[in-house]
Design an enzyme around this catalytic site. Sequence first.
Site, PDB file in Angstrom:
ATOM      1  N   GLY A   7       0.811  -1.218   0.000  1.00  0.00           N
ATOM      2  CA  GLY A   7       0.000   0.000   0.000  1.00  0.00           C
ATOM      3  C   GLY A   7       0.841   1.265   0.000  1.00  0.00           C
ATOM      4  N   VAL A  12      -1.931   6.850   3.109  1.00  0.00           N
ATOM      5  CA  VAL A  12      -1.029   6.655   4.253  1.00  0.00           C
ATOM      6  C   VAL A  12       0.355   6.251   3.744  1.00  0.00           C
ATOM      7  CG1 VAL A  12      -0.560   5.298   6.329  1.00  0.00           C
ATOM      8  CG2 VAL A  12      -2.895   6.024   5.827  1.00  0.00           C
ATOM      9  N   HIS A 120     -14.629  10.783   8.836  1.00  0.00           N
ATOM     10  CA  HIS A 120     -13.475  10.426   8.015  1.00  0.00           C
ATOM     11  C   HIS A 120     -13.659  10.909   6.585  1.00  0.00           C
ATOM     12  CE1 HIS A 120     -12.661   7.604  11.331  1.00  0.00           C
ATOM     13  NE2 HIS A 120     -11.421   7.583  10.884  1.00  0.00           N
ATOM     14  N   LYS A 124     -12.917   6.542   2.695  1.00  0.00           N
ATOM     15  CA  LYS A 124     -12.809   5.426   3.640  1.00  0.00           C
ATOM     16  C   LYS A 124     -13.908   4.404   3.362  1.00  0.00           C
ATOM     17  CE  LYS A 124     -12.478   4.331   8.567  1.00  0.00           C
ATOM     18  NZ  LYS A 124     -11.301   3.471   8.441  1.00  0.00           N
TER      19      LYS A 124
HETATM   20  P1  NAP Z   1      -5.822   4.241   0.058  1.00  0.00           P
HETATM   21  O1  NAP Z   1      -5.409   5.635  -0.211  1.00  0.00           O
HETATM   22  O2  NAP Z   1      -7.019   3.680  -0.664  1.00  0.00           O
HETATM   23  O3  NAP Z   1      -4.556   3.318  -0.238  1.00  0.00           O
HETATM   24  C1  NAP Z   1      -4.574   1.929  -0.305  1.00  0.00           C
HETATM   25  C2  NAP Z   1      -3.457   1.499  -1.232  1.00  0.00           C
HETATM   26  O4  NAP Z   1      -3.361   0.087  -1.206  1.00  0.00           O
HETATM   27  C3  NAP Z   1      -3.697   1.927  -2.683  1.00  0.00           C
HETATM   28  O5  NAP Z   1      -2.500   2.483  -3.203  1.00  0.00           O
HETATM   29  C4  NAP Z   1      -4.031   0.594  -3.357  1.00  0.00           C
HETATM   30  O6  NAP Z   1      -3.617   0.559  -4.704  1.00  0.00           O
HETATM   31  C5  NAP Z   1      -3.178  -0.354  -2.536  1.00  0.00           C
HETATM   32  N1  NAP Z   1      -3.591  -1.745  -2.668  1.00  0.00           N
HETATM   33  C6  NAP Z   1      -4.833  -2.250  -2.918  1.00  0.00           C
HETATM   34  N2  NAP Z   1      -4.793  -3.594  -2.955  1.00  0.00           N
HETATM   35  C7  NAP Z   1      -3.514  -3.947  -2.721  1.00  0.00           C
HETATM   36  C8  NAP Z   1      -2.847  -5.189  -2.627  1.00  0.00           C
HETATM   37  N3  NAP Z   1      -3.503  -6.361  -2.792  1.00  0.00           N
HETATM   38  N4  NAP Z   1      -1.510  -5.199  -2.358  1.00  0.00           N
HETATM   39  C9  NAP Z   1      -0.836  -4.040  -2.206  1.00  0.00           C
HETATM   40  N5  NAP Z   1      -1.416  -2.818  -2.285  1.00  0.00           N
HETATM   41  C10 NAP Z   1      -2.742  -2.778  -2.539  1.00  0.00           C
HETATM   42  O7  NAP Z   1      -6.115   4.035   1.605  1.00  0.00           O
HETATM   43  P2  NAP Z   1      -5.414   4.727   2.870  1.00  0.00           P
HETATM   44  O8  NAP Z   1      -6.175   5.954   3.266  1.00  0.00           O
HETATM   45  O9  NAP Z   1      -3.940   4.827   2.641  1.00  0.00           O
HETATM   46  O10 NAP Z   1      -5.738   3.655   3.999  1.00  0.00           O
HETATM   47  C11 NAP Z   1      -5.341   2.304   3.851  1.00  0.00           C
HETATM   48  C12 NAP Z   1      -5.995   1.459   4.952  1.00  0.00           C
HETATM   49  O11 NAP Z   1      -5.480   1.869   6.217  1.00  0.00           O
HETATM   50  C13 NAP Z   1      -7.521   1.602   5.071  1.00  0.00           C
HETATM   51  O12 NAP Z   1      -8.066   0.366   5.473  1.00  0.00           O
HETATM   52  C14 NAP Z   1      -7.690   2.630   6.187  1.00  0.00           C
HETATM   53  O13 NAP Z   1      -8.938   2.511   6.849  1.00  0.00           O
HETATM   54  C15 NAP Z   1      -6.547   2.236   7.077  1.00  0.00           C
HETATM   55  N6  NAP Z   1      -6.035   3.295   7.953  1.00  0.00           N
HETATM   56  C16 NAP Z   1      -5.659   2.886   9.190  1.00  0.00           C
HETATM   57  C17 NAP Z   1      -5.086   3.787  10.044  1.00  0.00           C
HETATM   58  C18 NAP Z   1      -4.637   3.308  11.398  1.00  0.00           C
HETATM   59  O14 NAP Z   1      -4.119   4.127  12.184  1.00  0.00           O
HETATM   60  N7  NAP Z   1      -4.795   2.028  11.703  1.00  0.00           N
HETATM   61  C19 NAP Z   1      -4.889   5.117   9.657  1.00  0.00           C
HETATM   62  C20 NAP Z   1      -5.295   5.486   8.378  1.00  0.00           C
HETATM   63  C21 NAP Z   1      -5.840   4.560   7.525  1.00  0.00           C
HETATM   64  P3  NAP Z   1      -4.738   0.715  -5.886  1.00  0.00           P
HETATM   65  O15 NAP Z   1      -5.289   2.081  -5.736  1.00  0.00           O
HETATM   66  O16 NAP Z   1      -3.923   0.494  -7.108  1.00  0.00           O
HETATM   67  O17 NAP Z   1      -5.764  -0.361  -5.626  1.00  0.00           O
END
Ligand code: NAP
Length: 206
Positions: A7, A12, A120, A124
Amino acid sequence: MRIALYGGEGKVGVVLQPALVAAGHEVVDARGSGPEGCDAAVDFTRPDAVLANVEQCLAAGIPVVIGTTGFDLGALDNLAREAGVPCFHAPNFATGAVLMMRFAEESAKAFPRAEIVELHNEAKRDAPSGTAKATAARMGTDPAIHSVRLPGLVAHQEVIFGGPGETLTIRHDTFSREAFVPGVLLALDRVRELPPGLTIGLDALL
Ligand code: NAP
């Protein structure tokens, strides 16, 4: 350490990748190459992708720090236990959010009536947020949870307690995804010492 990042191009991930390098780690984009040869992995992807990524790491005996939310944590715990590999997940890696949950748990002892509003970014995918569900579980009073998804927001939560003639509001705001970096670095530092299976929450490490 050599870190497999899943990711790295996400909202993030683009903040985390340079921060991991600045902290002295070598970062590998695990999506194409897989995690082989890495000391640990980090996953910030999506609920329908995370388990397959973690399974790849477990097969290679590599501990994983998981930020992705909205998936089956019990299934992940079972997989990690069977593989004998430690994994760590925090529903929220921001320090202030950890304290918010702690204060909410404490306040629930005095105020049994409360509701949670979590706000959010519109992108999300899961609702209610992992943080809101974890907060409610710690409060133990089954508070209603309201989810808001709008552009302009990052990650915010209010826990509002109501009693005779007074309310108490505990609020945490994340304005930038840099807020998640120190928690992820701490988890990476500690994940290999954790017991096999899934450990949940930064509280377990602080
Ligand atoms: P995002 O912007 O949608 O980024 C997700 C990334 O993962 C995208 O670049 C996507 O690529 C990639 N991806 C999708 N499928 C994949 C795979 N099989 N293998 C590798 N990469 C893959 O989301 P985000 O805002 O960064 O958040 C990501 C996750 O973290 C979410 O579930 C969010 O709720 C969570 N989060 C958690 C926290 C915490 O503190 N725990 C904080 C913030 C966010 P494509 O666009 O090419 O599909």
